[in-house]
Write a protein that holds these residues in place. Structure first.
Motif, PDB file in Angstrom:
ATOM      1  N   ALA A 100      -4.814  13.880  -7.124  1.00 49.81           N
ATOM      2  CA  ALA A 100      -4.436  13.097  -5.935  1.00 49.81           C
ATOM      3  C   ALA A 100      -4.523  11.595  -6.187  1.00 49.81           C
ATOM      4  O   ALA A 100      -5.298  10.881  -5.540  1.00 49.81           O
ATOM      5  N   PRO A 101      -3.757  11.062  -7.143  1.00 51.40           N
ATOM      6  CA  PRO A 101      -3.828   9.629  -7.433  1.00 51.40           C
ATOM      7  C   PRO A 101      -3.329   8.795  -6.250  1.00 51.40           C
ATOM      8  O   PRO A 101      -2.575   9.267  -5.394  1.00 51.40           O
ATOM      9  N   THR A 102      -3.751   7.550  -6.228  1.00 53.48           N
ATOM     10  CA  THR A 102      -3.264   6.608  -5.221  1.00 53.48           C
ATOM     11  C   THR A 102      -2.265   5.653  -5.873  1.00 53.48           C
ATOM     12  O   THR A 102      -2.264   5.458  -7.103  1.00 53.48           O
ATOM     13  N   PHE A 103      -1.422   5.051  -5.032  1.00 60.89           N
ATOM     14  CA  PHE A 103      -0.333   4.214  -5.532  1.00 60.89           C
ATOM     15  C   PHE A 103      -0.269   2.912  -4.748  1.00 60.89           C
ATOM     16  O   PHE A 103      -0.754   2.818  -3.631  1.00 60.89           O
ATOM     17  N   ARG A 104       0.357   1.939  -5.368  1.00 64.89           N
ATOM     18  CA  ARG A 104       0.663   0.681  -4.699  1.00 64.89           C
ATOM     19  C   ARG A 104       2.106   0.319  -5.022  1.00 64.89           C
ATOM     20  O   ARG A 104       2.716   0.869  -5.950  1.00 64.89           O
ATOM     21  N   LYS A 105       2.658  -0.623  -4.277  1.00 63.83           N
ATOM     22  CA  LYS A 105       4.022  -1.056  -4.540  1.00 63.83           C
ATOM     23  C   LYS A 105       4.095  -1.752  -5.900  1.00 63.83           C
ATOM     24  O   LYS A 105       3.213  -2.535  -6.260  1.00 63.83           O
ATOM     25  N   ALA A 106       5.154  -1.462  -6.631  1.00 70.84           N
ATOM     26  CA  ALA A 106       5.288  -2.027  -7.975  1.00 70.84           C
ATOM     27  C   ALA A 106       5.304  -3.546  -7.963  1.00 70.84           C
ATOM     28  O   ALA A 106       4.773  -4.193  -8.872  1.00 70.84           O
ATOM     29  N   VAL A 107       5.884  -4.133  -6.919  1.00 68.82           N
ATOM     30  CA  VAL A 107       6.007  -5.597  -6.882  1.00 68.82           C
ATOM     31  C   VAL A 107       4.649  -6.273  -6.783  1.00 68.82           C
ATOM     32  O   VAL A 107       4.522  -7.460  -7.098  1.00 68.82           O
ATOM     33  N   GLY A 108       3.611  -5.550  -6.379  1.00 68.79           N
ATOM     34  CA  GLY A 108       2.295  -6.151  -6.252  1.00 68.79           C
ATOM     35  C   GLY A 108       1.374  -5.914  -7.432  1.00 68.79           C
ATOM     36  O   GLY A 108       0.225  -6.375  -7.424  1.00 68.79           O
ATOM     37  N   GLU A 109       1.864  -5.235  -8.466  1.00 71.83           N
ATOM     38  CA  GLU A 109       1.033  -4.900  -9.629  1.00 71.83           C
ATOM     39  C   GLU A 109       1.183  -5.966 -10.715  1.00 71.83           C
ATOM     40  O   GLU A 109       2.291  -6.220 -11.190  1.00 71.83           O
ATOM     41  N   THR A 110       0.059  -6.591 -11.100  1.00 74.95           N
ATOM     42  CA  THR A 110       0.106  -7.655 -12.101  1.00 74.95           C
ATOM     43  C   THR A 110      -0.804  -7.376 -13.294  1.00 74.95           C
ATOM     44  O   THR A 110      -0.903  -8.209 -14.195  1.00 74.95           O
ATOM     45  N   ARG A 111      -1.457  -6.221 -13.333  1.00 72.57           N
ATOM     46  CA  ARG A 111      -2.440  -5.953 -14.379  1.00 72.57           C
ATOM     47  C   ARG A 111      -1.838  -5.305 -15.618  1.00 72.57           C
ATOM     48  O   ARG A 111      -2.511  -5.188 -16.648  1.00 72.57           O
TER      49      ARG A 111
ATOM     50  N   GLY B  61       9.825   0.775  -6.085  1.00 78.22           N
ATOM     51  CA  GLY B  61       9.044   1.890  -6.595  1.00 78.22           C
ATOM     52  C   GLY B  61       7.551   1.714  -6.407  1.00 78.22           C
ATOM     53  O   GLY B  61       7.062   0.658  -5.983  1.00 78.22           O
ATOM     54  N   LEU B  62       6.821   2.769  -6.760  1.00 73.84           N
ATOM     55  CA  LEU B  62       5.369   2.787  -6.663  1.00 73.84           C
ATOM     56  C   LEU B  62       4.758   2.951  -8.046  1.00 73.84           C
ATOM     57  O   LEU B  62       5.370   3.540  -8.944  1.00 73.84           O
ATOM     58  N   VAL B  63       3.557   2.447  -8.217  1.00 72.17           N
ATOM     59  CA  VAL B  63       2.851   2.583  -9.478  1.00 72.17           C
ATOM     60  C   VAL B  63       1.453   3.112  -9.205  1.00 72.17           C
ATOM     61  O   VAL B  63       0.816   2.740  -8.211  1.00 72.17           O
TER      62      VAL B  63
END
Length: 320
Positions: A58-69, A193-195
């Motif tokens: 059950a992983p969690t996701f965030r919007k791709a545009v907000g991922e900087t790591r 998309g989601l990451v």
């Protein structure tokens, strides 16, 4: 590579090998009376015990545009199922967890990655025996991860999606269309998309513990025959069913149309198994495989030795 060599020597010296009597205390629910492999000697300990490598549920996701790591060239496994935004599962997390049990648009899936074979496949977790969830057994066969299902504790070959030991022996999982691409490519192609979020806090994410592994001459804990045609054991091949195209051929051609599929190659994806920092790995490119209607086809970009081990009678697509 020194780390892998030391583990291999330790396992050989201690005789950590293949014996259901030895395994039974750790695997009391596995039916060792059923198997479809010739010899128990094919299965070796990879070092960690059962669940020593922890699969993600059950992983969690965030919007791709907000991922900087995540570094731009880093590989992600992309899953696109109608009715939901595309999802990216970064290899920086799969390197350490190897399996993600998820549900996308109502479809239960297992996103799997075996670093020792460079095999990244997404399976439908639904079978005639019910919906399964998967963990990491700690065992290897032909240097490929042996998964297990938590419902029957049967053992599964990751590269094939096939149950090889236990009550479900012979059951075949369905591979779903998915592919590896760079994080930059995913963000540009699917801005909505989601990451997947990091499964836990840890400085190891983004680091490759198998530095220079895909430049080695021999795979880890593999004693089978080398690939034919002079192909290096750790050269990448694109496997579609029982056929394999050398990545070098596709990279040179950029596009190949054969056997009712179209394979394409695009620069920009780093090897996860080259430098210590994944994002700095050499460019191995992104592969897509589509059918005559332009739909994505299940495939795997894996090492040649693993393809030869599991498809010894497979067809090598060396030229037109």
């Amino acid at each position: 590579m020194l780390r892998l060599a030391l583990i291999a020597l330790t396992l050989m010296a201690t005789g950590a090998g293949a014996d259901p009597t030895f395994w039974k205390p750790e695997w009391p629910q596995t039916n060792f009376a059923k198997r479809n492999i010739e010899s128990w000697a094919e299965i070796l300990s990879g070092g960690p015990p059962k669940d020593g490598i922890q699969a993600i549920d059950a992983p969690t996701f965030r919007k791709a545009v907000g991922e900087t790591r995540i570094d731009g060239p880093e590989p992600v496994i992309t899953v696109e199922i109608a009715g939901t935004p595309p999802r990216a599962y970064p290899v920086r997390y799969l390197m350490w967890h190897e399996i993600v049990n998820d549900t996308v648009a109502g479809v239960p899936i297992a996103v799997t990655f075996c670093p020792l074979c460079n095999s990244g496949i997404v399976f439908d977790r639904r079978t005639a025996h019910g919906t399964l969830s998967f963990g990491v057994s700690g065992k290897l066969r032909n240097s490929d991860m042996v998964m297990y299902d938590r419902e029957t504790h049967s053992w599964w070959q990751q590269a094939q999606g096939l149950a090889i030991v236990g009550d479900l022996t012979g059951t075949q999982l369905t591979a779903l269309p998915a592919w590896m691409e760079s994080w930059d490519q995913f963000r540009a192609r699917a801005p909505g998309g989601l990451v997947m979020e990091p499964p836990q806090q840890g400085p190891q994410y983004g680091r490759n513990p198998y530095a220079r592994y895909d430049s080695a001459s021999r795979p880890f804990l593999y004693s089978g025959d080398p690939p034919p045609h002079g192909i290096p054991a750790l050269a990448r091949v694109v496997r579609v069913g029982a056929r394999a195209w050398p990545l070098t051929r596709l990279r040179e051609a950029r596009e190949i149309r054969e056997a009712e599929v179209t394979l394409s190659w695009e620069a920009g994806q780093a090897s996860a198994l080259d430098t210590t920092r994944i994002g700095e790995g050499r460019d191995v490119g992104t592969v897509r495989v589509r059918d005559s209607s332009g739909r994505d086809v299940p495939h795997d970009v894996m090492f040649a030795f693993a393809y030869h081990a599991f498809w010894p009678d497979g067809q090598w697509m060396l030229s037109e």
